[in-house]
Scaffold this active site. Structure first.
Site, PDB file in Angstrom:
ATOM      1  N   GLU A   1      43.738 143.886 -79.722  1.00 32.13           N
ATOM      2  CA  GLU A   1      43.056 143.216 -80.864  1.00 32.13           C
ATOM      3  C   GLU A   1      43.523 142.343 -80.682  1.00 32.13           C
TER       4      GLU A   1
ATOM      5  N   THR B   1      39.058 143.774 -90.017  1.00 29.08           N
ATOM      6  CA  THR B   1      37.965 142.742 -91.266  1.00 29.08           C
ATOM      7  C   THR B   1      38.540 143.598 -92.115  1.00 29.08           C
TER       8      THR B   1
ATOM      9  N   LYS C   1      38.780 141.522-102.889  1.00 31.17           N
ATOM     10  CA  LYS C   1      39.962 142.402-104.489  1.00 31.17           C
ATOM     11  C   LYS C   1      40.884 141.489-105.117  1.00 31.17           C
TER      12      LYS C   1
ATOM     13  N   ALA D   1      39.571 141.843 -75.500  1.00 32.26           N
ATOM     14  CA  ALA D   1      39.393 142.749 -74.178  1.00 32.26           C
ATOM     15  C   ALA D   1      37.970 142.709 -73.831  1.00 32.26           C
TER      16      ALA D   1
ATOM     17  N   GLY E   1      23.821 143.437-102.520  1.00 28.87           N
ATOM     18  CA  GLY E   1      24.025 144.535-101.812  1.00 28.87           C
ATOM     19  C   GLY E   1      26.126 144.419-102.577  1.00 28.87           C
TER      20      GLY E   1
ATOM     21  N   ILE F   1      28.570 142.853-100.780  1.00 31.81           N
ATOM     22  CA  ILE F   1      29.588 141.677-100.535  1.00 31.81           C
ATOM     23  C   ILE F   1      29.234 140.081-101.663  1.00 31.81           C
TER      24      ILE F   1
ATOM     25  N   GLY G   1      24.231 142.388 -95.177  1.00 32.67           N
ATOM     26  CA  GLY G   1      24.442 143.212 -94.319  1.00 32.67           C
ATOM     27  C   GLY G   1      25.490 142.867 -93.204  1.00 32.67           C
TER      28      GLY G   1
ATOM     29  N   HIS H   1      44.598 162.460-122.685  1.00 31.99           N
ATOM     30  CA  HIS H   1      43.761 161.975-123.397  1.00 31.99           C
ATOM     31  C   HIS H   1      44.626 159.946-124.340  1.00 31.99           C
TER      32      HIS H   1
HETATM   33  P1  FAD Z   1      37.064 145.979 -87.879  1.00 31.11           P
HETATM   34  O1  FAD Z   1      37.650 146.127 -89.458  1.00 31.11           O
HETATM   35  O2  FAD Z   1      35.684 145.118 -88.059  1.00 31.11           O
HETATM   36  O3  FAD Z   1      38.244 145.955 -86.458  1.00 31.11           O
HETATM   37  C1  FAD Z   1      37.807 146.111 -85.307  1.00 31.11           C
HETATM   38  C2  FAD Z   1      38.561 145.430 -84.781  1.00 31.11           C
HETATM   39  O4  FAD Z   1      38.115 145.122 -83.813  1.00 31.11           O
HETATM   40  C3  FAD Z   1      38.843 143.703 -85.143  1.00 31.11           C
HETATM   41  O5  FAD Z   1      39.939 143.156 -85.494  1.00 31.11           O
HETATM   42  C4  FAD Z   1      38.103 142.957 -83.867  1.00 31.11           C
HETATM   43  O6  FAD Z   1      39.185 141.751 -84.184  1.00 31.11           O
HETATM   44  C5  FAD Z   1      38.703 143.866 -82.757  1.00 31.11           C
HETATM   45  N1  FAD Z   1      38.106 143.364 -81.352  1.00 31.11           N
HETATM   46  C6  FAD Z   1      36.666 143.783 -81.980  1.00 31.11           C
HETATM   47  N2  FAD Z   1      36.026 143.475 -80.548  1.00 31.11           N
HETATM   48  C7  FAD Z   1      37.549 142.574 -79.741  1.00 31.11           C
HETATM   49  C8  FAD Z   1      37.233 142.758 -78.025  1.00 31.11           C
HETATM   50  N3  FAD Z   1      37.303 142.244 -77.355  1.00 31.11           N
HETATM   51  N4  FAD Z   1      38.576 142.615 -77.565  1.00 31.11           N
HETATM   52  C9  FAD Z   1      40.351 142.290 -79.284  1.00 31.11           C
HETATM   53  N5  FAD Z   1      39.706 143.019 -80.169  1.00 31.11           N
HETATM   54  C10 FAD Z   1      38.404 143.172 -80.384  1.00 31.11           C
HETATM   55  N6  FAD Z   1      35.558 148.853 -97.115  1.00 31.11           N
HETATM   56  C11 FAD Z   1      35.488 149.921 -98.368  1.00 31.11           C
HETATM   57  O7  FAD Z   1      36.332 151.078 -97.315  1.00 31.11           O
HETATM   58  N7  FAD Z   1      36.597 148.831 -99.328  1.00 31.11           N
HETATM   59  C12 FAD Z   1      35.348 147.529 -99.156  1.00 31.11           C
HETATM   60  O8  FAD Z   1      36.420 147.911-100.465  1.00 31.11           O
HETATM   61  C13 FAD Z   1      35.155 146.983 -98.343  1.00 31.11           C
HETATM   62  N8  FAD Z   1      34.755 145.618 -98.812  1.00 31.11           N
HETATM   63  C14 FAD Z   1      34.517 144.821 -98.073  1.00 31.11           C
HETATM   64  C15 FAD Z   1      34.487 143.303 -97.750  1.00 31.11           C
HETATM   65  C16 FAD Z   1      34.358 142.495 -97.267  1.00 31.11           C
HETATM   66  C17 FAD Z   1      34.179 141.560 -97.699  1.00 31.11           C
HETATM   67  C18 FAD Z   1      33.974 142.816 -95.783  1.00 31.11           C
HETATM   68  C19 FAD Z   1      33.980 141.997 -94.774  1.00 31.11           C
HETATM   69  C20 FAD Z   1      34.187 144.006 -95.646  1.00 31.11           C
HETATM   70  C21 FAD Z   1      33.977 145.720 -96.960  1.00 31.11           C
HETATM   71  N9  FAD Z   1      34.290 146.536 -96.613  1.00 31.11           N
HETATM   72  C22 FAD Z   1      35.586 147.530 -97.370  1.00 31.11           C
HETATM   73  C23 FAD Z   1      34.045 147.840 -94.877  1.00 31.11           C
HETATM   74  C24 FAD Z   1      35.004 147.658 -94.290  1.00 31.11           C
HETATM   75  O9  FAD Z   1      36.054 146.184 -94.453  1.00 31.11           O
HETATM   76  C25 FAD Z   1      35.036 148.310 -93.154  1.00 31.11           C
HETATM   77  O10 FAD Z   1      34.376 149.100 -92.819  1.00 31.11           O
HETATM   78  C26 FAD Z   1      36.561 147.943 -91.875  1.00 31.11           C
HETATM   79  O11 FAD Z   1      37.409 147.339 -91.571  1.00 31.11           O
HETATM   80  C27 FAD Z   1      35.073 149.028 -90.604  1.00 31.11           C
HETATM   81  O12 FAD Z   1      36.758 149.310 -89.599  1.00 31.11           O
HETATM   82  P2  FAD Z   1      36.623 149.238 -88.275  1.00 31.11           P
HETATM   83  O13 FAD Z   1      38.270 149.358 -87.704  1.00 31.11           O
HETATM   84  O14 FAD Z   1      35.636 149.727 -88.194  1.00 31.11           O
HETATM   85  O15 FAD Z   1      36.341 147.828 -88.056  1.00 31.11           O
HETATM   86  P1  NAD Z   2      24.199 145.454 -97.922  1.00 26.43           P
HETATM   87  O1  NAD Z   2      23.768 146.379 -96.852  1.00 26.43           O
HETATM   88  O2  NAD Z   2      25.429 146.082 -98.860  1.00 26.43           O
HETATM   89  O3  NAD Z   2      23.684 144.170 -98.919  1.00 26.43           O
HETATM   90  C1  NAD Z   2      22.537 143.643 -98.682  1.00 26.43           C
HETATM   91  C2  NAD Z   2      21.216 143.301 -99.211  1.00 26.43           C
HETATM   92  O4  NAD Z   2      21.422 142.062 -98.944  1.00 26.43           O
HETATM   93  C3  NAD Z   2      20.710 144.334 -99.435  1.00 26.43           C
HETATM   94  O5  NAD Z   2      20.497 144.192-101.107  1.00 26.43           O
HETATM   95  C4  NAD Z   2      19.124 143.988 -99.205  1.00 26.43           C
HETATM   96  O6  NAD Z   2      17.923 143.974 -99.620  1.00 26.43           O
HETATM   97  C5  NAD Z   2      19.606 142.097 -98.900  1.00 26.43           C
HETATM   98  N1  NAD Z   2      18.403 141.378 -98.074  1.00 26.43           N
HETATM   99  C6  NAD Z   2      18.210 142.089 -96.770  1.00 26.43           C
HETATM  100  N2  NAD Z   2      18.210 140.903 -96.160  1.00 26.43           N
HETATM  101  C7  NAD Z   2      17.251 140.090 -97.167  1.00 26.43           C
HETATM  102  C8  NAD Z   2      16.943 138.831 -96.871  1.00 26.43           C
HETATM  103  N3  NAD Z   2      17.000 138.073 -96.436  1.00 26.43           N
HETATM  104  N4  NAD Z   2      16.993 138.323 -97.908  1.00 26.43           N
HETATM  105  C9  NAD Z   2      17.310 138.716 -99.270  1.00 26.43           C
HETATM  106  N5  NAD Z   2      17.530 139.725 -99.130  1.00 26.43           N
HETATM  107  C10 NAD Z   2      18.261 140.599 -98.180  1.00 26.43           C
HETATM  108  O7  NAD Z   2      25.837 144.040 -97.281  1.00 26.43           O
HETATM  109  P2  NAD Z   2      26.185 143.490 -97.485  1.00 26.43           P
HETATM  110  O8  NAD Z   2      26.987 143.022 -99.364  1.00 26.43           O
HETATM  111  O9  NAD Z   2      26.744 142.905 -96.504  1.00 26.43           O
HETATM  112  O10 NAD Z   2      27.905 144.614 -97.230  1.00 26.43           O
HETATM  113  C11 NAD Z   2      27.917 145.333 -95.897  1.00 26.43           C
HETATM  114  C12 NAD Z   2      28.977 145.921 -95.961  1.00 26.43           C
HETATM  115  O11 NAD Z   2      29.899 145.912 -95.790  1.00 26.43           O
HETATM  116  C13 NAD Z   2      28.001 147.087 -96.284  1.00 26.43           C
HETATM  117  O12 NAD Z   2      27.105 147.585 -96.222  1.00 26.43           O
HETATM  118  C14 NAD Z   2      29.284 147.724 -96.298  1.00 26.43           C
HETATM  119  O13 NAD Z   2      29.745 149.048 -96.019  1.00 26.43           O
HETATM  120  C15 NAD Z   2      30.699 147.138 -96.557  1.00 26.43           C
HETATM  121  N6  NAD Z   2      31.400 146.566 -97.689  1.00 26.43           N
HETATM  122  C16 NAD Z   2      31.918 147.644 -98.743  1.00 26.43           C
HETATM  123  C17 NAD Z   2      32.350 147.176 -99.579  1.00 26.43           C
HETATM  124  C18 NAD Z   2      33.046 147.732-100.698  1.00 26.43           C
HETATM  125  O14 NAD Z   2      32.847 149.098-100.516  1.00 26.43           O
HETATM  126  N7  NAD Z   2      32.946 148.428-102.314  1.00 26.43           N
HETATM  127  C19 NAD Z   2      32.702 145.633-100.139  1.00 26.43           C
HETATM  128  C20 NAD Z   2      31.684 144.888 -99.281  1.00 26.43           C
HETATM  129  C21 NAD Z   2      31.168 145.301 -97.976  1.00 26.43           C
END
Ligand code: FAD
Ligand code: NAD
Length: 466
Positions: free
Chosen positions: A33, A40, A50, A116, A186, A188, A273, A445
């Site tokens: 890592e 993330t 959150k 990596a 969406g 975020i 996205g 309840h």
């Molecule tokens: P990641 O968490 O992205 O982990 C990948 C790891 O790989 C990273 O730490 C990165 O540094 C490491 N890595 C990559 N390439 C290399 C390399 N070459 N060498 C060494 N290390 C490397 N999901 C939810 O379920 N609930 C939520 O409320 C939620 N909220 C979110 C809010 C935000 C703002 C964002 C951005 C995402 C949110 N998500 C949420 C989505 C969630 O964070 C991801 O689905 C989840 O982290 C995916 O896990 P992962 O292990 O696949 O990838």
């Molecule tokens: P998202 O896919 O949820 O939403 C992206 C939004 O951007 C969509 O509504 C799409 O229509 C719009 N869009 C795309 N291109 C556009 C453009 N050019 N102009 C205007 N609107 C445009 O993506 P996100 O909000 O970036 O979140 C990314 C991912 O992270 C989510 O899909 C989810 O998997 C994860 N996430 C999850 C949570 C949670 O579980 N509570 C919270 C945050 C993020």
């Protein structure tokens, strides 16, 4: 040159869970890592977002026009110490990431803090980041688990930099902007857009589709849209981005009808996205079968190359932490010689807007398309005592079930704290419950969960309170 049985690339929810499980099974495991463990989710995603949302809720509740005043609680207008808020938030992140570090150590995972680079399906070069900075080592493995996750997607006409930020920067504001444009309504865009609005920023949300949270139906998202209005968030739907100037903070927009217009803000959050990290770190050299930008995997998380596995965001939607962890459990078990498959009946999704939205299983339209004739029933929180005592009765619980045998296919809810209903929803689907299993269960309840029972009763034509 080192060798190990399992090498996990990435220490997010997917990677650290896989590494924990293989190590617990007695298999020599290396986890690489480049940043903090937790990925993330723990560092720049689920957890800090959150925390920020919670702080913004508390602040807004006490402010002028906030809900506390409705309950007869009058405080002087609250002030915000942003440095303290960031410190509290980062404290939670630190607590969780050091917890993960400790778990990995206890399980015997060798964690290497480095970058990596995949050389082939069995060899990874790791460039050290801490300690011997600049040095690199080669590691040979029998199993390579790709868990490199995802990164914020960029718009070609609006690159990150200047006034244009991603969720990563939005989660640690050093100052609060007077105005913020959010591109994308969406997960975020709405979670963070609402939080900023509650902290006092003037927020405009631009969305290309004709509705917010476009993956879900409008009935479900309408209470969220009402709240956006109440928070004075300007919502520009069906609006295309024509060009942007990151230094000036201006965007030129083209609504589907009418003239193009320019808007300007102190900061612009792009939340359109996330892109999987599948074409970097040498992963592309493996020439794996892909599903668009995602690595294609089977139901055991095997890629098209023998003993190369992929889990988490790098394998596609839904990009959620709990899916990543569940895939990790399966891949690790299969590597350890067990017979397992990743085939959940439902993966719940929660959006932490105000009010919250939760979806598990099939939406009414999807169920109709898959199962034909279905029953759909909703119970409003306006008829739920607990919701009224929380002063948050806008929303409902909805159930979708087969008409022929009443098997439950899906649940949706929008309302106060409905994220906590996700477990009940998902369990009932996973256990193939029928409507009368839920309707006949005694629910405490006053709780929000009574709306689950009421929705099931209503679907059977036996509604009690509505
Ligand atoms: P990641 O968490 O992205 O982990 C990948 C790891 O790989 C990273 O730490 C990165 O540094 C490491 N890595 C990559 N390439 C290399 C390399 N070459 N060498 C060494 N290390 C490397 N999901 C939810 O379920 N609930 C939520 O409320 C939620 N909220 C979110 C809010 C935000 C703002 C964002 C951005 C995402 C949110 N998500 C949420 C989505 C969630 O964070 C991801 O689905 C989840 O982290 C995916 O896990 P992962 O292990 O696949 O990838
Ligand atoms: P998202 O896919 O949820 O939403 C992206 C939004 O951007 C969509 O509504 C799409 O229509 C719009 N869009 C795309 N291109 C556009 C453009 N050019 N102009 C205007 N609107 C445009 O993506 P996100 O909000 O970036 O979140 C990314 C991912 O992270 C989510 O899909 C989810 O998997 C994860 N996430 C999850 C949570 C949670 O579980 N509570 C919270 C945050 C993020």
């Amino acid at each position: 040159m080192q060798s190990t049985n399992v090498l996990v690339l990435g220490g997010g929810p997917a990677g650290y869970v896989a590494a924990l499980r293989t190590a617990q099974a007695g298999i020599a495991t290396v986890l690489v890592e480049r940043d903090n463990p937790g990925g993330t989710c723990l560092n720049i995603g689920c957890i800090p977002s959150k925390a920020l949302i919670h702080a913004a809720d508390e602040f807004h509740r006490l402010g002028a026009g906030g809900q506390a005043a409705r309950l007869g609680i009058v405080a002087s207008p609250p002030t915000l110490d942003l440095a303290r808020l960031n410190e509290w938030k980062q404290g939670i992140v630190g607590q969780l990431t050091s917890g993960v570090r400790a778990l990995l150590k206890r399980a015997g995972v060798k964690v290497i803090n480095g970058d990596a680079l995949v050389l082939d399906g069995k060899t990874v070069e790791v460039r050290s980041i801490d300690g011997d900075a600049g040095t690199s080592q080669r590691i040979i493995c029998q199993h390579l688990v790709l868990a490199s996750g995802s990164a914020p997607a960029e718009l070609p006409m609006l690159r990150f930099g200047g006034k244009v930020i991603s969720s990563t920067e939005a989660l640690v504001p050093q100052s609060l902007p007077d105005s913020l444009i959010v591109v994308g309504a969406g997960y975020i865009g709405l979670e963070l857009g609402m939080a900023y609005a509650k902290l006092g920023t003037r927020v405009t949300v631009v969305e290309a589709q004709d509705r917010i949270l476009p993956a879900w139906d409008t009935a479900l998202t309408r209470p969220v849209q009402r709240r956006l209005q109440a928070l004075n968030i300007e919502l520009l739907l069906d609006t295309r981005l024509v060009e942007g100037d990151a230094d000036a903070g201006t965007l030129t927009l083209q609504p589907s009808e009418g003239e193009s217009r320019q808007i300007q803000a102190e900061r612009i959050l792009v939340a359109v996205g996330r892109r999987p990290r599948s074409a970097e770190s040498g992963i592309d050299r493996l020439m794996l079968d892909m599903d668009g930008p995602y690595i294609r995997v089977d139901e055991q998380c095997r890629t098209s190359m023998r003993n190369v596995w992929a889990i988490g965001d790098v394998t596609g939607e839904p990009m959620l932490a709990h899916r990543a962890m569940a895939q990790a459990e399966v891949a690790a078990a299969v590597i350890a010689g067990q017979r397992r498959r990743f085939e959940p009946q439902a993966i719940p999704a929660v959006c932490y807007t105000d009010p919250e939205v939760v979806v598990a299983g099939l939406l009414p339209e999807q169920a109709q398309a898959q199962a034909g004739d279905v029953l759909v029933a909703s119970f409003p929180f306006a008829g739920n005592g607990r919701a009224l005592t929380l002063d948050a009765a806008d929303g409902f619980v909805r159930v979708v079930a087969r008409r022929d045998d009443h098997r439950i296919l899906g649940w949706q809810a929008v309302g106060p704290n409905v994220s906590e209903l996700a477990a009940a929803f998902t369990q009932s689907i996973e256990m193939c419950a029928r409507l009368d299993d839920v309707a006949g269960t005694v629910h405490a309840h006053p709780t929000l969960s009574e709306a689950i029972q009421e929705a099931a009763l209503k679907a059977m034509g036996q509604g009690l309170h509505g």
